[in-house]
Design a protein around this motif. Sequence first.
Motif, PDB file in Angstrom:
ATOM      1  N   GLU A 280       0.844  -1.192   0.000  1.00  0.00           N
ATOM      2  CA  GLU A 280       0.000   0.000   0.000  1.00  0.00           C
ATOM      3  C   GLU A 280       0.878   1.240   0.000  1.00  0.00           C
ATOM      4  O   GLU A 280       2.042   1.191   0.380  1.00  0.00           O
ATOM      5  N   GLY A 281       0.300   2.344  -0.470  1.00  0.00           N
ATOM      6  CA  GLY A 281       0.986   3.625  -0.441  1.00  0.00           C
ATOM      7  C   GLY A 281       1.543   4.042  -1.786  1.00  0.00           C
ATOM      8  O   GLY A 281       1.443   3.317  -2.786  1.00  0.00           O
ATOM      9  N   ARG A 282       2.139   5.249  -1.781  1.00  0.00           N
ATOM     10  CA  ARG A 282       2.780   5.812  -2.975  1.00  0.00           C
ATOM     11  C   ARG A 282       4.011   6.578  -2.550  1.00  0.00           C
ATOM     12  O   ARG A 282       4.002   7.306  -1.551  1.00  0.00           O
ATOM     13  N   ALA A 283       5.067   6.422  -3.338  1.00  0.00           N
ATOM     14  CA  ALA A 283       6.335   7.100  -3.061  1.00  0.00           C
ATOM     15  C   ALA A 283       7.201   7.025  -4.307  1.00  0.00           C
ATOM     16  O   ALA A 283       6.754   6.622  -5.383  1.00  0.00           O
ATOM     17  N   ARG A 284       8.455   7.403  -4.129  1.00  0.00           N
ATOM     18  CA  ARG A 284       9.448   7.243  -5.182  1.00  0.00           C
ATOM     19  C   ARG A 284      10.603   6.449  -4.594  1.00  0.00           C
ATOM     20  O   ARG A 284      10.865   6.510  -3.392  1.00  0.00           O
ATOM     21  N   LEU A 285      11.259   5.693  -5.457  1.00  0.00           N
ATOM     22  CA  LEU A 285      12.442   4.927  -5.068  1.00  0.00           C
ATOM     23  C   LEU A 285      13.593   5.404  -5.930  1.00  0.00           C
ATOM     24  O   LEU A 285      13.491   5.396  -7.162  1.00  0.00           O
ATOM     25  N   ARG A 286      14.649   5.836  -5.288  1.00  0.00           N
ATOM     26  CA  ARG A 286      15.866   6.206  -6.015  1.00  0.00           C
ATOM     27  C   ARG A 286      16.823   5.021  -5.929  1.00  0.00           C
ATOM     28  O   ARG A 286      17.122   4.522  -4.848  1.00  0.00           O
ATOM     29  N   VAL A 287      17.275   4.560  -7.101  1.00  0.00           N
ATOM     30  CA  VAL A 287      18.287   3.513  -7.184  1.00  0.00           C
ATOM     31  C   VAL A 287      19.443   4.111  -7.955  1.00  0.00           C
ATOM     32  O   VAL A 287      19.303   4.420  -9.142  1.00  0.00           O
ATOM     33  N   GLU A 288      20.558   4.324  -7.236  1.00  0.00           N
ATOM     34  CA  GLU A 288      21.714   5.034  -7.767  1.00  0.00           C
ATOM     35  C   GLU A 288      21.260   6.386  -8.314  1.00  0.00           C
ATOM     36  O   GLU A 288      20.799   7.210  -7.544  1.00  0.00           O
ATOM     37  N   ASP A 289      21.333   6.653  -9.608  1.00  0.00           N
ATOM     38  CA  ASP A 289      20.982   7.970 -10.150  1.00  0.00           C
ATOM     39  C   ASP A 289      19.606   8.015 -10.809  1.00  0.00           C
ATOM     40  O   ASP A 289      19.281   8.981 -11.477  1.00  0.00           O
ATOM     41  N   GLU A 290      18.798   6.967 -10.645  1.00  0.00           N
ATOM     42  CA  GLU A 290      17.480   6.928 -11.284  1.00  0.00           C
ATOM     43  C   GLU A 290      16.369   6.904 -10.242  1.00  0.00           C
ATOM     44  O   GLU A 290      16.496   6.255  -9.208  1.00  0.00           O
ATOM     45  N   ASP A 291      15.276   7.627 -10.539  1.00  0.00           N
ATOM     46  CA  ASP A 291      14.105   7.658  -9.675  1.00  0.00           C
ATOM     47  C   ASP A 291      12.975   6.870 -10.329  1.00  0.00           C
ATOM     48  O   ASP A 291      12.807   6.919 -11.550  1.00  0.00           O
TER      49      ASP A 291
END
Length: 115
Positions: free
Chosen positions: A62-73
């Motif tokens: 559940e929920g909403r967010a962003r995930l940054r992996v190294e230089d990419e979102d």
Amino acid sequence: MSNPNWLVFQLPELMSQQDANATRFKELLRTPSLSCSLYHIPAGSKEMQSAHEEDELYFVLEGRARLRVEDEDHRVEKGTMMYVRTACDHAFFDIEEDLTVLAFFGSPVRHLPGY
């Protein structure tokens, strides 16, 4: 007491145990080759993850967010599944709605070539 050969987890029961106002990382399972945790991050929180020695697989419950992996979102929301390779810097951010994920970790692979 010996370790069980199998376990059953009921998501509604696990989710009901979450404190909606607190960041929480609850390990559900740990074996020599696998671990699984329920991870809850309230909306507006600042999550501070870093690279790990294990491959990871996240499944957003559940929920909403962003995930940054190294230089990419990447935008994440209910139903999103994400793989993060060993030693990749990563963090959840811009937590728009309380985020709850299942986090699966493999065994450490730092001894394998190419990692």
